[in-house]
Design a protein around this motif. Structure first.
Motif, PDB file in Angstrom:
ATOM      1  N   ASP A 205       0.804  -1.213   0.000  1.00 25.80           N
ATOM      2  CA  ASP A 205       0.000   0.000   0.000  1.00 25.80           C
ATOM      3  C   ASP A 205       0.841   1.269   0.000  1.00 25.80           C
ATOM      4  O   ASP A 205       0.308   2.370  -0.146  1.00 25.80           O
ATOM      5  CB  ASP A 205      -0.926   0.028   1.227  1.00 25.80           C
ATOM      6  CG  ASP A 205      -1.962  -1.082   1.207  1.00 25.80           C
ATOM      7  OD1 ASP A 205      -2.406  -1.457   0.108  1.00 25.80           O
ATOM      8  OD2 ASP A 205      -2.328  -1.570   2.298  1.00 25.80           O
ATOM      9  N   ALA A 206       2.164   1.129   0.194  1.00 21.74           N
ATOM     10  CA  ALA A 206       3.034   2.297   0.261  1.00 21.74           C
ATOM     11  C   ALA A 206       4.398   1.953  -0.305  1.00 21.74           C
ATOM     12  O   ALA A 206       4.785   0.777  -0.395  1.00 21.74           O
ATOM     13  CB  ALA A 206       3.172   2.789   1.707  1.00 21.74           C
ATOM     14  N   ARG A 221       5.004   6.850   1.346  1.00 15.44           N
ATOM     15  CA  ARG A 221       4.014   7.461   0.461  1.00 15.44           C
ATOM     16  C   ARG A 221       3.000   6.410   0.004  1.00 15.44           C
ATOM     17  O   ARG A 221       3.383   5.374  -0.548  1.00 15.44           O
ATOM     18  CB  ARG A 221       4.690   8.080  -0.764  1.00 15.44           C
ATOM     19  CG  ARG A 221       3.716   8.811  -1.695  1.00 15.44           C
ATOM     20  CD  ARG A 221       4.458   9.517  -2.818  1.00 15.44           C
ATOM     21  NE  ARG A 221       5.313  10.579  -2.293  1.00 15.44           N
ATOM     22  CZ  ARG A 221       6.102  11.340  -3.062  1.00 15.44           C
ATOM     23  NH1 ARG A 221       6.139  11.126  -4.378  1.00 15.44           N
ATOM     24  NH2 ARG A 221       6.856  12.281  -2.509  1.00 15.44           N
ATOM     25  N   PRO A 222       1.718   6.650   0.201  1.00 16.57           N
ATOM     26  CA  PRO A 222       0.705   5.711  -0.304  1.00 16.57           C
ATOM     27  C   PRO A 222       0.801   5.574  -1.820  1.00 16.57           C
ATOM     28  O   PRO A 222       1.049   6.554  -2.534  1.00 16.57           O
ATOM     29  CB  PRO A 222      -0.616   6.345   0.117  1.00 16.57           C
ATOM     30  CG  PRO A 222      -0.273   7.243   1.266  1.00 16.57           C
ATOM     31  CD  PRO A 222       1.105   7.765   0.968  1.00 16.57           C
ATOM     32  N   ALA A 224      -1.692   4.698  -3.740  1.00 16.05           N
ATOM     33  CA  ALA A 224      -2.979   5.050  -4.346  1.00 16.05           C
ATOM     34  C   ALA A 224      -2.871   6.365  -5.112  1.00 16.05           C
ATOM     35  O   ALA A 224      -2.345   7.363  -4.612  1.00 16.05           O
ATOM     36  CB  ALA A 224      -4.055   5.157  -3.273  1.00 16.05           C
ATOM     37  N   ASP A 229       1.167   2.354  -7.911  1.00 11.75           N
ATOM     38  CA  ASP A 229       0.101   1.464  -7.450  1.00 11.75           C
ATOM     39  C   ASP A 229       0.104   0.198  -8.310  1.00 11.75           C
ATOM     40  O   ASP A 229      -0.402   0.184  -9.432  1.00 11.75           O
ATOM     41  CB  ASP A 229      -1.256   2.165  -7.538  1.00 11.75           C
ATOM     42  CG  ASP A 229      -2.360   1.372  -6.857  1.00 11.75           C
ATOM     43  OD1 ASP A 229      -2.123   0.198  -6.508  1.00 11.75           O
ATOM     44  OD2 ASP A 229      -3.460   1.936  -6.656  1.00 11.75           O
ATOM     45  N   ARG A 231      -0.997  -2.788  -7.003  1.00 14.32           N
ATOM     46  CA  ARG A 231      -1.766  -3.776  -6.246  1.00 14.32           C
ATOM     47  C   ARG A 231      -2.581  -4.675  -7.160  1.00 14.32           C
ATOM     48  O   ARG A 231      -2.965  -5.773  -6.762  1.00 14.32           O
ATOM     49  CB  ARG A 231      -2.662  -3.055  -5.223  1.00 14.32           C
ATOM     50  CG  ARG A 231      -1.863  -2.400  -4.099  1.00 14.32           C
ATOM     51  CD  ARG A 231      -2.720  -1.554  -3.196  1.00 14.32           C
ATOM     52  NE  ARG A 231      -3.270  -0.387  -3.895  1.00 14.32           N
ATOM     53  CZ  ARG A 231      -4.042   0.529  -3.320  1.00 14.32           C
ATOM     54  NH1 ARG A 231      -4.371   0.404  -2.041  1.00 14.32           N
ATOM     55  NH2 ARG A 231      -4.480   1.563  -4.020  1.00 14.32           N
ATOM     56  N   TYR A 257       9.229  -1.096  -1.878  1.00 12.05           N
ATOM     57  CA  TYR A 257       7.821  -1.160  -1.488  1.00 12.05           C
ATOM     58  C   TYR A 257       7.715  -1.666  -0.049  1.00 12.05           C
ATOM     59  O   TYR A 257       8.460  -2.560   0.368  1.00 12.05           O
ATOM     60  CB  TYR A 257       7.052  -2.087  -2.433  1.00 12.05           C
ATOM     61  CG  TYR A 257       6.638  -1.419  -3.716  1.00 12.05           C
ATOM     62  CD1 TYR A 257       5.340  -0.955  -3.891  1.00 12.05           C
ATOM     63  CD2 TYR A 257       7.543  -1.234  -4.758  1.00 12.05           C
ATOM     64  CE1 TYR A 257       4.945  -0.337  -5.060  1.00 12.05           C
ATOM     65  CE2 TYR A 257       7.163  -0.612  -5.940  1.00 12.05           C
ATOM     66  CZ  TYR A 257       5.863  -0.167  -6.082  1.00 12.05           C
ATOM     67  OH  TYR A 257       5.476   0.461  -7.248  1.00 12.05           O
TER      68      TYR A 257
END
Length: 357
Positions: A205-206, A221-222, A224, A229, A231, A257
């Motif tokens: 997620d970050a 840092r996220p 998203a 991203d 994921r 990550y």
């Protein structure tokens, strides 16, 4: 040598260093996947993995002989350390003292400084009762400035298409340790071109943004809303080409990550990342107990090294997924600690699981 899980063979004189010492090459084969390992750097030299039709291809970047590994190709497939990735300015505090490691990359120490573990000749022995090899190295006190005599072991074991890498270390004085494997993967086959069409997923997620020198700033840092991203599986080439300052700084992806909850960083061995090559159907899953994984798309490969298939390796001809502690952790109290004390054992397990989609 044959056992219930596969065969182990060795060429004890596969190559020779400049000082004449022989370097052995070990081959593990479980009937599905074949892995070749070299004593210089305790490295992965080749991995033959089947596609969806059962055809094997070599999916790891590397070289047909020892010379490139002893030169500019030292990191390819190697065990890197004492401290994988970067240490800002090659300096960090430890037990009230300032430790200095000679800088090797834009003013920073990377992968342990000059003459790191990837340049060492490790001793090797078969793993009893398994399709495996155990490499060992003693790093003396003061090696590249790191305190403590460090005893390191890296065991590779192959079974059912899974290459399990167990790394352990002990020290006689307080020190820092961060070890990983630096294999570059191309599931279409090494020398076949870029990994742009590979679908990559990283279950985080970050990530850790970096400064212009490639060192983490300390921010979590996220992912998203950013190109980072991953994921859900996305093509490597699509994301690398996006206009983003962090991608420019890394010449593509070259970022850690965050896999674990901080600050402790401890986690079970679980799936961290997956790669799929759509044409062959080959897949690679990375399972690890490490708190981070460095995703690197090889932006620094400059076409100066020629691989086993006779092709020069250029940017994005391979990708790396290096399970590790966080870069520059000794300078960031907010990061999971990489300190190792006498009487403790550093131990980590990472699995490379090969399959087909």
């Amino acid at each position: 040598m044959e056992n219930l899980t596969g065969t182990v063979s060795v060429d004890e004189d596969w190559g020779r260093l400049e000082d004449g010492r022989p370097v052995g090459r070990w081959v593990l084969d479980d009937g599905t996947v074949q892995v070749a390992l070299v004593e210089h750097g305790a490295r992965v030299q080749s991995v033959l993995a089947p596609d969806r039709d059962g055809r094997r291809a070599d999916v790891v970047l590397g070289f047909a002989d020892l010379a490139p590994y002893a030169g500019k190709g030292r990191s390819f497939g190697a065990t890197v350390g004492r401290f994988a990735n970067r240490i800002r300015g090659g300096a960090f505090p430890l037990d009230g003292l300032e430790v200095a490691v000679p800088p090797t990359d834009r003013g920073h120490a990377i992968h342990g400084g000059p003459h790191p573990f990837s340049e060492k000749l490790w001793t090797a022995h078969p793993v009893e009762g398994a399709c495996g090899v155990r490499f060992s190295l003693l790093s003396p006190d003061g090696d590249n400035g790191f305190p403590g005599a460090l005893s390191v072991h890296v065991a590779y074991a192959l079974h059912d298409g899974i290459l399990a890498v167990t790394t352990s270390a002990t020290t006689d004085a307080t020190t820092v340790v961060n070890l990983t494997n630096h294999a570059y993967w191309n599931l279409a086959g090494e020398g076949s071109g870029t990994v742009d069409a590979h679908l990559v997923q990283v279950l985080a997620d970050a990530f850790l943004p970096v400064d212009e020198g490639g060192v983490p700033t300390g921010e979590f840092r996220p992912v998203a809303g950013t190109p980072f991203d991953l994921r859900e599986p996305v093509p490597v080439g699509y994301r690398v080409e996006l206009d983003d300052e962090q991608l420019r700084r890394g010449k593509g992806f070259d970022h850690c990550y965050v896999l674990a909850d901080v600050p402790g960083g401890r986690r079970d061995v679980t799936r961290a990342a997956q790669v799929e090559e759509p044409v062959s159907g080959r897949t690679l899953e990375v399972w690890t107990d490490q708190p981070g994984v460095q995703f690197f798309t090889g932006g620094s490969l400059a076409g100066t090294l020629v691989g086993k298939a006779g092709a020069a390796y250029g940017p994005r001809d391979g990708l790396a997924l290096e399970a590790q502690g966080f870069p520059d952790a000794p300078n960031h109290p907010e990061f999971p600690s990489t300190v190792l004390l006498p009487g403790e054992e550093f131990r980590t397990v990472t699995e490379f699981r090969f399959g087909v989609a």
